[in-house]
Design an enzyme around this catalytic site. Structure first.
Site, short mmCIF file in Angstrom:
data_model
loop_
_atom_site.label_atom_id
_atom_site.label_comp_id
_atom_site.label_asym_id
_atom_site.label_seq_id
_atom_site.Cartn_x
_atom_site.Cartn_y
_atom_site.Cartn_z
N HIS A 274 0.81 -1.21 0.00
CA HIS A 274 0.00 0.00 0.00
C HIS A 274 0.85 1.27 0.00
O HIS A 274 0.31 2.36 -0.19
CB HIS A 274 -0.93 0.01 1.23
CG HIS A 274 -1.89 1.15 1.22
ND1 HIS A 274 -2.87 1.29 0.26
CD2 HIS A 274 -2.01 2.22 2.04
CE1 HIS A 274 -3.56 2.39 0.50
NE2 HIS A 274 -3.06 2.98 1.56
N CYS A 275 2.16 1.16 0.20
CA CYS A 275 2.98 2.37 0.37
C CYS A 275 3.79 2.73 -0.87
O CYS A 275 3.57 3.76 -1.49
CB CYS A 275 3.92 2.19 1.57
SG CYS A 275 3.07 2.16 3.15
N ILE A 276 4.75 1.88 -1.22
CA ILE A 276 5.74 2.27 -2.22
C ILE A 276 5.13 2.55 -3.59
O ILE A 276 5.54 3.51 -4.26
CB ILE A 276 6.84 1.18 -2.33
CG1 ILE A 276 7.41 0.85 -0.94
CG2 ILE A 276 7.96 1.65 -3.25
CD1 ILE A 276 8.02 2.02 -0.22
N ILE A 278 2.26 3.79 -4.24
CA ILE A 278 1.23 4.82 -4.15
C ILE A 278 1.75 6.14 -3.62
O ILE A 278 1.52 7.21 -4.19
CB ILE A 278 0.06 4.32 -3.27
CG1 ILE A 278 -0.65 3.15 -3.96
CG2 ILE A 278 -0.92 5.44 -2.96
CD1 ILE A 278 -1.73 2.51 -3.13
N ASP A 279 2.47 6.09 -2.51
CA ASP A 279 2.83 7.31 -1.78
C ASP A 279 3.61 8.34 -2.59
O ASP A 279 3.36 9.55 -2.46
CB ASP A 279 3.61 6.95 -0.52
CG ASP A 279 2.78 6.10 0.44
OD1 ASP A 279 1.56 6.00 0.22
OD2 ASP A 279 3.36 5.52 1.37
#
Length: 443
Positions: A274-276, A278-279
Site C-alpha cells: 500500500h505504500c511504495i 502509491i505514496d
C-alpha cells in the site's frame, strides 16, 4: 498549561488512557498490540463487521500478526473491536489508520480519511487527542482533518488536540515490531505535539518530534520515495546489464561488500504493497500545486510500472523458445503476495502479471501458501475468488513454465527445480538456494 492538558499527558505517558484505533488493518492491529503491551486499554473501530466479530472472538486477522495477544486482551477486557462509531467519544486518544489509495487518474483519494475524521468529529469531546497515521501529502492534517474536527466549535490546541505520526510498519519483518521503531510526531501547536509525544513515548522505543504536522507528513513520503526511486534504479540497471549479459544480482551482492557509500536494493517484477507504489504520487500531485516538477518521482513510477510487462515479455519469449506458443500455454505463478512471508496482496505486481499473462492467451494458475483464496481488490475485482493450486510434482509437470513472483520461504524450491519444465525467476530465489540449470532463467 491547562489542567486538561496536564492530566491527559499524565494518563498518556503512564499508560492509563484508553486508546482508540480507527482501522484495524495492517497498520492498526500492530499499533493496537503495541498499545496493549505498553499497558493501555484499546478500543478498535472498523467498518468491516466480519473483522470486528473475528477479533472479538480472539481470532487473528493476518498471517504475520499474532492473534494470541489480542485474544488474551479480549478475554481480559482490555481490548474490544466495534463498528459503532458513536463510541469514539470514549477514547482519550484516537489514532486514524485508514488507507489512502489513488484514484484511477493517480490522484490522492482521501475518502477514508475524510469519512474517519467526520465520524470522530460527530462524537468529539474536549480533552481528546486525535492523531492521523495514514500516509498522505503534506498539509492533509491541517487542511483536511483540522477543519472537520473544528466544525463543531472545539478548537485544536485548546479544547482538542491534533497531530500527525506516520506509520512505519514493515509487514513480515520480525526484527522490527511497532514498539521497536522510533515514532515521528508532528503537530502545529505545542500542546498537541507534547501530548502525541507522551503517547508514543509510552508505546515505542523513542519519539522524534518535528516542528509541524506537514513536516511529519513529508518524512513519511520521503522514506517511501527513497525506496521507490532506488528500486526503480536497480530495475533499470537490470535491463541494462541483462542486455550486456551481466547478472545484476551478482553485481549488487558484490557492490554491497563496500562498507560505506552503498545501500543494496534489489530488482523485482514491480512494486507492491500500500505504500511504495502509491505514496510517491501523493507528493508529485501536491508538488503540481506549487508548480514544482517532481521528475525523479514520476520517472521512478514509470520504470517500476513497466516491470510487469517486461517480465511477461521475458516469460513469453522463454516459452516460445521451448517450441510451444505462449498463447495456449499453462503458467504457474509462484507467490501472489506483494512480498515474501506475508499474506498481503494489496497492489501486488503478481496480480498485474496474472492479467497480462491471460491477456496474451495463456492460462495462469497460482500457488501461494499464505494466500489460499485471492481476496477482492479494487483494480483486479475479476480475479477475486481464485484458489491457490497445490504445489506438487503433477502440477509442476503440467505447467509450461513456473514464474516466481514472490519468494516465500515456505516453498519447496528444490521440487520446483526438479519437476518444472521451465522456471522464470524474478526474485533470484533459485540462485540464493544454489539451484541452477538450463531451464532456470532470471527476469
Amino acid at each position: 498549561m491547562m489542567p486538561r492538558v496536564e492530566e491527559l499527558e499524565r494518563r498518556l505517558s503512564g499508560g492509563d488512557a484508553l486508546v482508540g484505533i480507527v482501522g484495524l488493518g495492517y497498520v492498526g492491529l500492530p499499533l493496537a498490540l503495541a498499545a496493549l503491551r505498553a499497558g493501555f486499554s484499546v478500543l478498535g473501530f472498523d467498518t468491516n463487521p466480519e473483522r470486528v466479530a473475528a477479533l472479538n472472538r480472539g481470532e487473528g486477522a493476518f498471517h504475520h500478526i499474532p492473534g494470541d495477544a489480542l485474544a488474551e486482551a479480549a478475554r481480559a477486557g482490555t481490548f474490544a473491536a466495534t463498528g459503532d462509531m458513536a463510541r469514539l467519544a470514549e477514547p482519550d486518544a484516537i489514532l486514524i489508520c485508514v488507507p489512502t489509495p489513488l484514484t484511477r487518474h493517480r490522484e490522492p483519494d482521501l475518502g477514508f480519511v475524510v469519512a474517519s475524521a467526520r465520524a470522530v468529529a460527530a462524537s468529539l469531546r474536549p480533552g481528546q487527542l486525535v492523531v492521523l497515521e495514514s500516509t498522505t501529502y503534506p498539509g492533509t492534517t491541517d487542511e483536511v482533518v483540522r477543519p472537520l474536527l473544528e466544525a463543531g466549535g472545539l478548537r485544536v490546541g485548546a479544547e482538542i488536540f491534533l497531530a500527525y505520526s506516520p506509520e512505519r510498519e514493515d509487514p513480515g519483518n520480525a526484527a522490527f515490531s511497532t514498539a521497536q521503531i522510533p515514532k515521528v510526531v508532528g503537530a502545529d501547536d505545542p500542546a498537541s505535539r507534547r501530548l502525541a509525544a507522551a503517547l508514543y513515548g509510552a508505546l515505542t522505543v523513542a519519539t522524534v518530534p518535528v516542528s509541524s504536522a506537514a513536516c511529519a507528513e513529508a518524512v513519511k513520503l520521503t522514506e517511501n520515495i527513497f525506496r521507490a526511486v532506488n528500486i526503480a534504479l536497480v530495475n533499470e540497471l537490470k535491463l541494462v546489464y541483462d542486455a550486456m549479459g551481466i547478472d545484476v544480482w551478482e553485481v549488487i551482492e558484490a557492490a554491497a561488500t563496500k562498507p560505506f557509500g552503498f545501500m543494496p536494493f534489489y530488482p523485482g517484477p514491480g512494486l507492491g504493497g500500500h505504500c511504495i507504489p502509491i505514496d510517491p504520487f501523493y507528493l508529485a500531485w501536491k508538488a503540481r500545486e506549487f508548480e514544482v516538477p517532481a521528475r525523479f518521482i514520476e520517472l521512478a513510477g514509470e520504470v517500476n510500472t513497466r516491470m510487469p510487462a517486461h517480465v511477461v515479455e521475458r516469460l513469453a519469449a522463454a516459452v516460445d523458445r521451448t517450441g510451444r506458443p505462449f498463447s495456449g500455454s499453462r503458467i504457474l505463478l509462484l507467490g501472489l503476495a506483494y512480498k515474501r512471508n506475508i499474506d498481503d496482496t494489496r497492489e501486488s505486481p503478481a496480480l498485474r502479471l496474472m492479467r497480462l499473462i491471460e491477456a496474451r492467451g495463456a492460462t495462469c494458475l497460482y500457488h501461494d501458501p499464505l494466500v489460499p483464496v485471492l481476496p477482492p481488490t479494487r483494480e483486479y475485482a475479476s480475479l477475486a475468488g481464485r484458489r491457490s493450486t497445490p504445489l506438487d510434482a503433477g502440477t509442476l509437470r503440467a505447467a509450461d513454465a513456473v514464474l516466481i513472483a514472490t519468494d516465500h520461504d515456505g516453498v519447496d524450491y528444490a521440487l520446483v527445480a526438479a519437476e518444472a519444465r521451465l522456471v522464470v525467476d524474478t526474485r533470484n530465489a533459485m540462485a540464493r538456494r544454489g539451484l541452477s540449470g538450463p531451464t532456470i532463467l532470471k527476469a
